[in-house]
Design an enzyme around this catalytic site. Sequence first.
Site, PDB file in Angstrom:
ATOM      1  CG  ASP A   1       7.817   3.950 -11.222  1.00  0.00           C
ATOM      2  OD1 ASP A   1       8.473   2.992 -11.351  1.00  0.00           O
ATOM      3  OD2 ASP A   1       6.744   4.161 -11.565  1.00  0.00           O
TER       4      ASP A   1
ATOM      5  CB  SER B   1      -1.004  -0.214   1.302  1.00  0.00           C
ATOM      6  OG  SER B   1      -1.842   0.933   0.985  1.00  0.00           O
TER       7      SER B   1
ATOM      8  CE  LYS C   1      -5.070  -1.918   0.402  1.00  0.00           C
ATOM      9  NZ  LYS C   1      -5.120  -0.487   0.161  1.00  0.00           N
TER      10      LYS C   1
END
Length: 557
Positions: free
Chosen positions: A331, A320, A345
Amino acid sequence: MSIRRPWYAILWSKYWESEAEMQGDRRGAFLVVGVLVVSAILGGIYGPSVRATTSDVDNLQDSVKSFTRVLSVVQKNYATPVDTDHALYSGAIPGMLRVLDPHSNFFDPRAFASLREDQRGRYYGVGMTIVPRDNFTYVLAPMMGSPAFHAGIRPGDVILSVEGHSAEGLSSSEVADLLKGPKGTTVHISMRRVGYDQPISFTVTRDEIPKHSVDIAFVMKPGIGYIKLSGFNENTDSELAAALKEVHAQTLDGLILDLRGNPGGLLNEAVAVSDMFLDKNQLIVSHHGRAAQERRYFAVSGNKGVTVPLVAVVNGGTASAAEIVSGAIQDHDRGLVVGEQSFGKGLVQTVSGLSENTGLALTTARYYTPSGRLIQRDYKDTSLYDYLYNHKNPPPTEVKLTDSGRQVTGGGGITPDVSVVPSKLNPFQESLLRRNVFFAFAGGIGDFTTYFLGTKPTVTKDFTADQDVMKLFVAYLDKEKVKHTDAEIADNLDWIKREIRKEAFISVFGLNEGYKVDLEEDAQLQKAVESLPQARALYDSARRIIAQRSTGAGLQQ
């Protein structure tokens, strides 16, 4: 009150706290049941249209009538009297929500209060970590500076009763509930302690106890900082800022951010944490849902010059909000991700307070990492139990690119840049841990206590389990009829010594020092340290590539 549990127990006991802000609207319990019944039938909570049609109202009325007829029949004709609240809170509503997804959830008053404690990062109690053993609850350690600490409660004390209520046979959670109460009130606790013939009584004044999201922060070796982040509550950003100052992040050669076992928490805190490491204006995360417009979160303040090489360590318990942070780091090539595949999640819950102190966590959106990845793992073709506990790494469903052009995948958690599987315990090690022999021996209740702890601990920071300690340990195994052979002791000698040292440190110096002992032979952490030069090279390369792109775009204009 804190209960010491393995990461997977902590992960699911919270049952995925909200990633959205708490909302204060109050609703009647019966209306909630009716609305949720209809929602399960129609396939969703919020429709695409704000305006309710005559057909919608008719369907709602019909569904509520059907449900109340069933409930009425059950109440009148079931073989034994029906606890309606239990049937609704533990059966009808949770079962209905699980048809939607594994993370939409209903909270009864006790669970909802616990959720709010987790989100606020504080509660009122006595401040000690407890563990279950042999039908009783033992004190693992009082928190430094807590009411329990000042009252003289020690590791290894056995809780016999709280306010006259016997603690025998109660779960640790039930004992914790008895110890909690309003700030400034007193609680009377009866304890059994090694070396005392009679129980010892304590009167402890409850106070506010922080539930820290930064478990520990220290310089693990010259130039290398370590921060363990266990959750995301309302205080996480301020705690992390203080931790970065504590380890002097500005001057470090490398920083390890340990997100293993971190189940997530508040979305805005995940954004704030990411903001501390990314460059200003970089995208952190975006989310949107059927009834929610897309919202994008950017780094507002930026890292303010903290460009120390960074490695985030993750595992199957990283979920999460913790995946938002590790996804943003990966990224943007801000650092490397080391460890195991994270949980996966990618759903956002909005938590609403309902009547009778209950609550509802409802999935309202999906979130996406800066490269556009949805990391939510598939839950439609598996049981709830397997989804939560036996998940396997699924094949990727999408491939995206980082800032420097590296490929990253979505559809099943964050895949680490450097995969490291931790060493597994052998059957003998598992048997000793299952019997809690190290806590019993060195944690304040065994023969080790008599000789080395007592009333004036002789354990120092350079303590190791020498030959005399090992003789005591083997004698303890014999006394407790714990099966072992000389060969098993010899083959596992280094591991046994480390476990004894860890428990002794917890008893004398507190949980953090015991945790540091655990990290000494941590394969994932060692690999994270080795990966810091690679993390620096990756970050420097990404910044050059981004600068070149910006220059090229400027020339074309």
